[in-house]
Design a protein around this motif. Structure first.
Motif, short mmCIF file in Angstrom:
data_model
loop_
_atom_site.label_atom_id
_atom_site.label_comp_id
_atom_site.label_asym_id
_atom_site.label_seq_id
_atom_site.Cartn_x
_atom_site.Cartn_y
_atom_site.Cartn_z
N ALA A 481 0.73 -1.31 0.09
CA ALA A 481 -0.04 -0.25 0.16
C ALA A 481 0.92 1.22 0.22
O ALA A 481 1.83 1.28 0.72
CB ALA A 481 -0.84 0.11 1.35
N PRO A 482 0.62 2.26 -0.98
CA PRO A 482 1.33 3.42 -1.12
C PRO A 482 1.46 4.11 0.45
O PRO A 482 2.47 4.77 0.71
CB PRO A 482 0.61 4.45 -2.02
CG PRO A 482 0.11 3.29 -2.97
CD PRO A 482 -0.69 1.95 -1.83
N THR A 500 5.51 -3.38 -3.35
CA THR A 500 4.98 -4.68 -4.14
C THR A 500 4.29 -4.17 -5.43
O THR A 500 4.28 -4.76 -6.48
CB THR A 500 4.46 -5.74 -3.59
OG1 THR A 500 2.93 -5.19 -3.18
CG2 THR A 500 4.91 -6.30 -2.28
N VAL A 501 3.79 -2.91 -5.42
CA VAL A 501 3.01 -2.42 -6.59
C VAL A 501 3.95 -1.00 -7.17
O VAL A 501 4.97 -0.58 -6.33
CB VAL A 501 1.59 -1.61 -5.95
CG1 VAL A 501 0.83 -2.78 -5.70
CG2 VAL A 501 1.78 -0.63 -5.02
N TYR A 538 -7.18 -6.97 3.54
CA TYR A 538 -8.84 -6.80 3.56
C TYR A 538 -9.41 -7.96 2.48
O TYR A 538 -8.58 -8.64 1.64
CB TYR A 538 -9.16 -5.40 3.43
CG TYR A 538 -9.07 -4.79 2.25
CD1 TYR A 538 -9.96 -4.90 0.91
CD2 TYR A 538 -7.91 -3.95 1.91
CE1 TYR A 538 -9.26 -4.09 -0.17
CE2 TYR A 538 -7.53 -3.18 0.89
CZ TYR A 538 -8.30 -3.53 -0.24
OH TYR A 538 -8.02 -2.60 -1.23
N ASN A 539 -10.65 -7.89 2.38
CA ASN A 539 -11.32 -8.61 1.39
C ASN A 539 -11.21 -7.82 -0.07
O ASN A 539 -12.09 -7.09 -0.35
CB ASN A 539 -12.68 -8.88 1.89
CG ASN A 539 -13.58 -9.84 0.84
OD1 ASN A 539 -12.87 -10.56 0.08
ND2 ASN A 539 -15.01 -9.70 1.00
N TYR A 540 -10.29 -8.29 -0.86
CA TYR A 540 -10.10 -7.56 -1.95
C TYR A 540 -11.23 -8.20 -3.27
O TYR A 540 -11.61 -9.48 -2.98
CB TYR A 540 -8.82 -7.75 -2.68
CG TYR A 540 -7.57 -6.98 -1.81
CD1 TYR A 540 -7.13 -5.81 -2.36
CD2 TYR A 540 -6.79 -7.80 -0.74
CE1 TYR A 540 -6.02 -5.33 -1.56
CE2 TYR A 540 -5.87 -7.26 0.10
CZ TYR A 540 -5.40 -5.79 -0.70
OH TYR A 540 -4.64 -5.28 0.18
N ALA A 546 -5.20 -9.82 -7.19
CA ALA A 546 -3.84 -10.28 -7.97
C ALA A 546 -2.75 -9.06 -7.83
O ALA A 546 -1.68 -9.33 -7.65
CB ALA A 546 -4.13 -10.49 -9.32
N TYR A 547 -3.17 -7.74 -8.18
CA TYR A 547 -2.34 -6.77 -8.00
C TYR A 547 -1.84 -6.05 -6.74
O TYR A 547 -0.86 -5.83 -6.20
CB TYR A 547 -2.62 -5.44 -9.10
CG TYR A 547 -1.56 -4.45 -9.16
CD1 TYR A 547 -0.52 -4.44 -9.89
CD2 TYR A 547 -2.01 -3.24 -8.57
CE1 TYR A 547 0.36 -3.41 -10.04
CE2 TYR A 547 -0.97 -2.08 -8.67
CZ TYR A 547 -0.03 -2.12 -9.22
OH TYR A 547 0.99 -1.01 -9.28
N HIS A 548 -3.19 -5.74 -5.85
CA HIS A 548 -3.15 -4.74 -5.02
C HIS A 548 -2.79 -5.43 -3.39
O HIS A 548 -2.36 -4.92 -2.44
CB HIS A 548 -4.35 -4.18 -4.74
CG HIS A 548 -4.36 -2.97 -5.62
ND1 HIS A 548 -3.65 -1.68 -5.62
CD2 HIS A 548 -5.28 -2.65 -6.74
CE1 HIS A 548 -3.85 -0.99 -6.63
NE2 HIS A 548 -5.02 -1.61 -7.47
N SER A 549 -2.98 -6.88 -3.33
CA SER A 549 -2.94 -7.50 -2.21
C SER A 549 -1.22 -7.74 -2.12
O SER A 549 -0.72 -7.63 -3.31
CB SER A 549 -3.51 -8.94 -2.21
OG SER A 549 -3.19 -9.64 -3.33
N HIS A 550 -0.73 -8.17 -1.03
CA HIS A 550 0.83 -8.31 -0.71
C HIS A 550 1.20 -9.54 -1.49
O HIS A 550 0.72 -10.67 -1.15
CB HIS A 550 1.32 -8.23 0.70
CG HIS A 550 2.65 -8.00 0.97
ND1 HIS A 550 3.57 -8.71 0.48
CD2 HIS A 550 3.26 -6.80 1.53
CE1 HIS A 550 4.84 -8.26 0.62
NE2 HIS A 550 4.48 -7.02 1.30
#
Length: 867
Positions: A481-482, A500-501, A538-540, A546-550
């Motif tokens: 997360a930024p 990771t993003v 959280y519940n993505y 795929a992109y925003h979770s760690h």
């Protein structure tokens, strides 16, 4: 100006300015201000320090002499850098700054009121327009940012420009002064934000409508439009010759988006989410009210017209005024066109995305009923975002004319219902109740944003304090997360943030998007700095997961120690409009600071409490203990391979197998890594994971599953080849061009390389196929031939089972992961199969790469049959 109007404006300015100051003073700096402060404090060789002799000179030089990430916006950069240089001092008091920004918002409110009043008949309606604009989610959330991008300046300059234009053409005194003010707005505006260049187009439209010929003002607006398109030209000519001379669309975020577009496809150019996001900015019931008000005159006129046609009196001389009344015809035919196109879209006559876009453009149709300039203003501020759009906060510019249009709708509706009498007076009270609901629901945006921002900031401060207390200074924290940069700032630079993003982060050089980049960093700092994963979880939604979770926590790519759940951020806020319950979760506005919308869950309350929305995330911390980073990732569909096998459910995810206890809920990869199941098993082989389950059980050793081995070349002498025969399967692939039976099961056993069996769409596994013998049969070897054109559909894992009745099955063996060449024929051996069965089942667990279908050209079975 009347005394009453002056009092309204003074009170409006004071209320908005004071309210902003009190609201903004209640918490810490937020994104995008916070990373600007952190960058100035920790990341540049010589930080900007306000008060030093060369600071202002450096700010001016850097701002005008270079192109920033957002484009050429020197005035915006000057404000941002001054703010960063002041507030990099922890002892700096932001009260004066908040006061100044509050005054900007107060002035904006006054300007919006004055413009709205030109198109609305009452002060009440103009105040409603101001309320609708200021309490919209883009304006409220953008208002938390106070120096890295003061959003209010853009609509303020557009409003000032319009007011100065009207003064210049309508006043008899001080025309030159108003013209000078207008030219200053047109000149300096694009240096703050290129979007202010829309003002030139608005003035050209107004002048064309007023004079109906070319005028000096149109020429002046045209010159400043060129200045908007080439904002660096003058500075390049006079001061900084090294600046490139390129249009505004070729630099900054706009240039990046345009260069990445597929210009061969018009549909791919459009940011379809703009329409969806715009339709959620006002309460849904308000849009419904506007639509009814828009269509009602057309329905009345249409009914009257049909009656007159029925009575054959429509074109009589005394009725010519009906056809001559252009305003009446406009108010009939425009809604009629809008309805017809919308109905065709609703029933699927064209792309559903175009239907949503058409509904958004209905705001322009609505505006034409009041003033064509409002329609032109809305289209100019809305349509560009169909090409250049990243987040909902940008729609604040289109909301300015939209708020006036919606207020005009309410005003017209109120005038209409006031004329009703008798039983129809009910509509008066209905309109009052609806507007009370709209105002209350829209006003709750402010409360919701307050709750969300404070909860998010409390979480940031909590995590900053935890890292300061529990990890060594200089530790590397890799987050998904930024706003990990905010944690770095408020920890006093105690940690160094990596991500990771790649999108939305303040330091692209610290992105670790690939496993090899993570491994390089771990080796570089091994023994020098501790490395931690900060998983904001959280519940993505499936699209975001795929992109925003760690990704490295999700996939367990490297050995790590789970430290624990450190903090939960949770904010809940109410809404009143019942139709908001039907807004899809991805379209629900994030009421926190802009750019952080993917860092948190936002949607309905997760415990299903009605009329509540929620913002939520969990902060999990892991310490990285390994140095080898696995390339495996968990993208792809999750499939259940076996249900209830010795008390375990077995799943496959991107060719990796997992087993969890059957009675402990749904499969959750995070719970596997955190060892939250009582027992769980992981393996790259189905055979191995079954063995792990068996080894912890009490079943007899001879019941254990055997390997199915691939026999290498040269092949040994083969047993008797069993003849082709009956077969059936879980189904066969079919579509509009493929009839049922085209890929039937018998084709896998017919000794014909020109036919094949192709599995249907998957349901759990990829499909299965059964060979049915008339006599008990023992299979000891078999071959599989795959397609020469579709290696992706070759089987990667499969299980072989036997049955005497086709109902109760005994597993005979399973393969390890298989690798194929195109058109290859492999020979397999079933070890220690001494049983005779009439049915043999091949369960295909996964394919080589496609993981959606499996296809078999031919299978030859070898063994013996009983007489």
């Amino acid at each position: 100006m009347s005394n009453r109007r002056l009092i309204i404006l003074m009170c409006l300015w004071a209320v908005v300015a004071t309210g902003f100051f009190l609201l903004r003073s209640s918490t810490i700096f937020v994104w995008d201000d916070s990373p600007s402060i952190a960058a100035n404090m920790y990341d540049i060789p010589k930080p900007l320090v306000w008060g030093e002799s060369d600071t202002f000179e450096r700010i001016i030089s850097d701002s005008f002499g270079s192109i920033g990430g957002g484009g050429y916006r020197p005035l915006s950069l000057i404000i941002a850098r001054i703010g960063a240089s002041i507030f990099s001092n922890p002892n700096a008091n932001p009260a004066a700054w908040f006061t100044a920004v509050g005054m900007i918002f107060g002035t904006l409110a006054v300007c919006v009121f004055l413009i709205a009043r030109r198109y609305l008949q009452t002060d009440t309606a103009a105040l409603l327009a101001v309320f609708l604009f200021l309490f919209s989610t883009p304006v409220i959330t953008g208002g938390w940012v106070v120096f890295a991008g003061i959003q209010a300046i853009v609509p303020l300059m557009i409003c000032l420009g319009l007011l100065l234009y009207w003064k210049a053409v309508e006043s008899t005194r001080c025309k030159g002064l108003y013209m000078l003010g207008l030219c200053m707005v047109l000149f300096f505006g694009p240096w703050f934000r290129e979007y202010i260049g829309v003002l030139s187009l608005l003035i050209i439209f107004l002048e064309a409508r007023r004079a109906r010929r070319p005028t000096l003002l149109m020429g002046i607006a045209g010159v400043f439009l060129l200045h908007t398109l080439f904002p660096m030209a003058l500075i390049k000519l006079l001061v900084y010759p090294q600046l490139p001379l390129v249009p505004v669309f070729a630099i900054g975020f706009s240039g990046q988006q345009l260069s990445a577009m597929d210009t061969d496809s018009l549909m791919s150019l459009i940011k379809w989410s703009v329409s969806d996001n715009f339709l959620t900015l006002f309460p849904p019931i308000f849009f419904g009210l506007a639509l009814i008000a828009y269509l009602t005159p057309a329905l009345f006129f249409g009914s009257e017209l049909l009656i007159r046609i029925w009575k054959k009196r429509c074109f009589s001389l005394d009725e010519q005024h009906i056809l001559a009344n252009i305003e009446t015809m406009k108010n009939f035919f425009l809604p009629l066109i809008f309805i017809i196109v919308a109905v065709f879209g609703y029933f699927g006559f064209y792309d559903q995305r175009m239907f949503i876009l058409w509904l958004s453009l209905g705001m322009a149709f609505l505006a034409i009923c009041y003033d064509t300039f409002l329609a032109w203003w809305f289209l100019l501020t809305f349509l560009p975002f169909l090409i250049l759009f990243t987040e909902q906060v940008h729609l604040a510019y289109a909301l300015l004319p939209a708020s006036i249009i919606m207020a005009a709708t309410v005003e017209k509706s109120w005038q209409a219902v006031q004329q009703l009498s008798g039983d129809f007076r009910f509509f008066r009270y209905a309109l009052i109740l609806i507007m009370a609901l709209v105002i209350a629901d829209h006003g709750l945006n402010l409360y919701g944003s307050y709750e969300v921002v404070h909860s998010v900031n409390d979480g940031i401060l909590t995590m900053a304090d935890w890292f300061k207390t529990n990890v060594p200074r200089g530790s590397i924290v890799i987050s998904n997360a930024p706003h990990a940069e905010d944690i770095r700032l408020y920890s006093g630079g105690h940690i160094i943030a990596f991500w990771t993003v790649t999108a939305g982060i303040p330091h692209p050089s610290r992105a670790l998007a690939k496993p090899e980049e993570l491994e390089k960093l771990i080796w570089e700092y091994q023994g020098k700095r501790n490395v931690y994963f900060l998983d904001m979880d959280y519940n993505y939604t499936p699209v975001k997961a795929a992109y925003h979770s760690h990704k490295y926590v999700r996939d367990n790519n490297v050995a790590m120690e789970y430290i624990g759940l450190i903090h939960i951020t949770k904010a809940r806020y109410p809404y009143l409009d019942p139709f908001k319950a039907y807004i899809p979760r991805p379209l629900i506005s994030f009421l926190g600071a802009p750019d952080l919308e993917n860092d948190f869950y936002r949607g309905p309350a997760q415990d299903d409490t009605p009329f509540l929305r929620e913002v939520y995330t969990e902060y999990h911390v892991y310490k990285v203990t390994g140095t080898k980073v696995d390339l495996w990732n968990s993208s792809g569909p999750l499939k259940m391979v076996k249900e209830g096998y010795l008390g375990f459910n077995i799943f496959v995810l991107n060719s990796r197998f997992f087993a969890i206890p059957q009675g402990e809920g749904a499969f959750d990869l995070k719970k596997v890594w955190r060892k939250e199941y009582s027992r769980s098993f992981i393996s790259d082989s189905y055979l191995d994971i079954v063995k792990q389950i068996i080894n912890q059980s009490e079943i007899e050793p001879d019941a254990k599953l055997q390997d199915i081995v691939v026999v290498n070349s040269p092949w040994p002498a083969l047993p008797n080849k069993l003849p082709p025969g009956l077969a059936y399967s879980s189904g066969n692939y079919t579509d509009a061009n493929t009839p049922v039976g085209h890929y039937k099961a018998e084709y896998a056993f017919d000794d014909n390389i020109n036919t094949l069996w192709h599995s249907p769409l998957p349901a759990g596994t990829l499909g299965w196929i059964v060979r049915n013998f008339e006599k008990p049969t023992k299979i000891s070897m078999f071959t599989i031939t795959i397609r020469s054109d579709m290696i992706d559909q070759a089987p990667s894992f499969f299980i072989v089972s036997g049955s005497s009745d086709g109902k109760s099955w005994s597993a005979l063996g399973a393969t390890n992961k298989l690798y194929w060449e195109k058109g290859e024929r492999k020979l397999f051996a079933l070890k220690e199969n001494n049983q005779y069965y009439k049915f043999y089942k091949f369960d295909f667990i996964s394919s080589v790469a496609d993981d959606v279908f499996v296809s078999i050209i031919d299978m030859d079975l070898f063994g013996e049959q009983l007489d």
